[in-house]
Every structure is written in C-alpha cells, then in structure tokens.
Design a protein around this motif. Structure first.
Motif, short mmCIF file in Angstrom:
data_model
loop_
_atom_site.label_atom_id
_atom_site.label_comp_id
_atom_site.label_asym_id
_atom_site.label_seq_id
_atom_site.Cartn_x
_atom_site.Cartn_y
_atom_site.Cartn_z
N GLN A 1 -2.36 7.58 -2.18
CA GLN A 1 -3.80 7.76 -2.02
C GLN A 1 -4.52 6.51 -2.52
N ILE A 2 -4.69 5.56 -1.61
CA ILE A 2 -5.24 4.26 -2.03
C ILE A 2 -6.74 4.16 -1.83
N GLY A 3 -7.34 5.13 -1.15
CA GLY A 3 -8.78 5.08 -0.93
C GLY A 3 -9.14 4.18 0.24
N ALA A 4 -10.44 4.05 0.48
CA ALA A 4 -10.92 3.23 1.60
C ALA A 4 -10.60 1.76 1.35
N ARG A 5 -10.43 1.02 2.41
CA ARG A 5 -10.10 -0.40 2.33
C ARG A 5 -11.28 -1.18 1.78
N PRO A 6 -11.09 -1.95 0.69
CA PRO A 6 -12.17 -2.79 0.18
C PRO A 6 -12.59 -3.82 1.23
N ARG A 32 0.85 -1.19 0.00
CA ARG A 32 0.00 0.00 0.00
C ARG A 32 0.89 1.24 0.00
#
Length: 261
Positions: free
Chosen positions: A184-189, A181
């Motif tokens: 800016q990876i975003g919210a965790r799936p 990771r």
C-alpha cells in the motif's frame, strides 16, 4: 597506431573488444589482462597476465579499455595514473566512494568513465533530458531497464544515468527517485521518477523512458542486440581520450555534446 591494453580480455565483453581492436586500422592490441591457464594467455599473442601494472610496463600502452567491475576499475585507474596511461572505463556499479577514487586518479591522467559506451544510448540519454525540459512537470516519468540474468548490479548504470539527467532537467533530486514499489504505497508523488529493473535470459540491454501525460504517453527506447555497439563506442572513446589533458570525462565529452549548465 594507438597501443591499447584490454582488461578482462577473455570475458564476454573482453573477447568482443579484442576482436574489434584487432580489426581497427588505427589501434594495436598491445597487452591484456585475463585470468586463465598459461596456454589461454599465450593464445592472445600479446603480453598478458592478471596484473595490469606488469602488463602496462611490458606493453608500452597509450590507453587501457576496462570493462571489469567497479572494484577492479578503481585499482586499474590507480595503476594507469602511476604510469601516465589514458583510461576508458565501461564498468558499472560504482559507489560514490569508488567514483571519488577514480576522480583522484583522473587528476593525473585522462579518464572516460561511462556506464554505457554505446553511441546510440548516449544520444537517447541526451534526448531524454531535452524531452523532460520541454514537457516539464505535467508528465510522470518512469525508467525501465532489462538485462541478462548474469548482470550483478541493479538498476543498471545506464538507468541510473538516465534518472540522474532526468532529475537534473526537471529540477529534482536523489530523494525523488524510487527504485521499488510494493504494498500500500499510496498515490504517486508528483515529482517521483521511478526506476524499475528486469532480469532474464540473454538480453544485452534495453532501456525505456516513459513520459505519462493526460491522454497521451511518450516512450523513448534503446535496445542493444549486440555487444559490438558497446565495443565500438569504447574504441571511439579510446581514440578521443588518448593524448587529452588529465580529467574525468564521459561519453558526452567524447561525442561533443555541450556541457549542461
């Protein structure tokens, strides 16, 4: 006495195995492969050299214990298959193609292929799968592993095995595994299973599975403080696999765990 040949006998794991085999009342060190000067090989006191095939011919071996590399283990499996000698592989870093090569050899001989031969860690792997099945999708799952600075493959074979059984228990696939990771990876799936790696010092091996829920966290950890545990598990596998019918086995078979359905 089970006539046993070791590969890489002068390496760190090989030296541990050599000592444990000599201490075992039911195993006999019958041969070894190693790279070194003639006097180093002679000090082993058994047929030794850098060609496993020649060593097997001289040693009248019943089983080989192999902790080398995935590339070398593929060749060793082929040489054992040609001579009808059982094999325990503790190497890691196998590609799907290399694993398929070992499976082809296992059509002729019994092979135990295990990313980690420690009895304790294999119990943890089984417990992790049971926890995942009970907890279900309401928990975020992460795997963290740490090893010494000299380890070449990452993540460890044990971490990959943990991720595999966790994904299977949760009905997920390879596409749900995340190995890094950054940014800016975003919210965790929701279905993601993270697998993270640490390297440093002389850490023998540490693996933790985290189950993160709302208001609670469950951690399942195995820490190896000695290579003896890998060696003792490998000896247990060698005893079990000698005389078995051909096939590709793992430590779950050695320990008598039921096959997953």
């Amino acid at each position: 006495m089970i006539r046993t040949v070791l590969t890489g006998a002068t390496g760190r794991m090989g030296a541990t195995l050599s000592r444990l085999v000599r201490e075992a009342p039911d195993l006999e060190l019958a041969g070894a492969t190693a790279r070194g000067k003639a006097e180093q090989l002679a000090a082993l006191g058994v047929p030794a050299g850098d060609d496993l095939g020649r060593v097997l011919d001289a040693a009248r071996a019943q089983v080989v214990i192999d902790f080398t590399s995935a590339e070398a283990s593929v060749v060793h499996a082929r040489q054992c298959a040609e001579r009808g000698v059982a094999l325990v592989i503790g190497s890691t870093g196998f590609t799907p193609e290399a694993r398929a090569e070992v499976a082809r050899s296992a059509a002729s001989i019994p092979v135990v292929l295990a990313p980690n031969t420690s009895v304790g860690v294999n119990v943890v792997i089984r417990m992790a799968a049971e926890l995942a099945r009970v907890l279900g999708d309401g928990y975020d799952v992460e795997v963290l592993e740490a090893h010494h600075r000299m380890k070449k493959d990452a993540p460890s074979g044990t971490a990959l095995k943990l991720a595999e059984v966790l994904a299977s228990a949760l009905g997920r696939g390879q596409e749900d595994l995340t190995f890094a990771r950054h940014g800016q990876i975003g919210a965790r799936p929701s279905k993601e299973i993270g697998v993270q790696t640490l390297r440093g010092g002389d850490v023998v091996g540490e693996h933790t599975v985290f189950f993160y829920g709302e208001g609670e966290r469950i951690e399942l950890t195995h820490r190896a403080t000695s290579r003896d545990q890998f060696g003792l598990g490998a000896l247990r596998a060698a005893r079990w696999v000698t005389g078995r019918t051909p096939g590709l086995y793992d430590m779950a078979d050695v320990l008598g765990f039921p096959r997953a359905t």
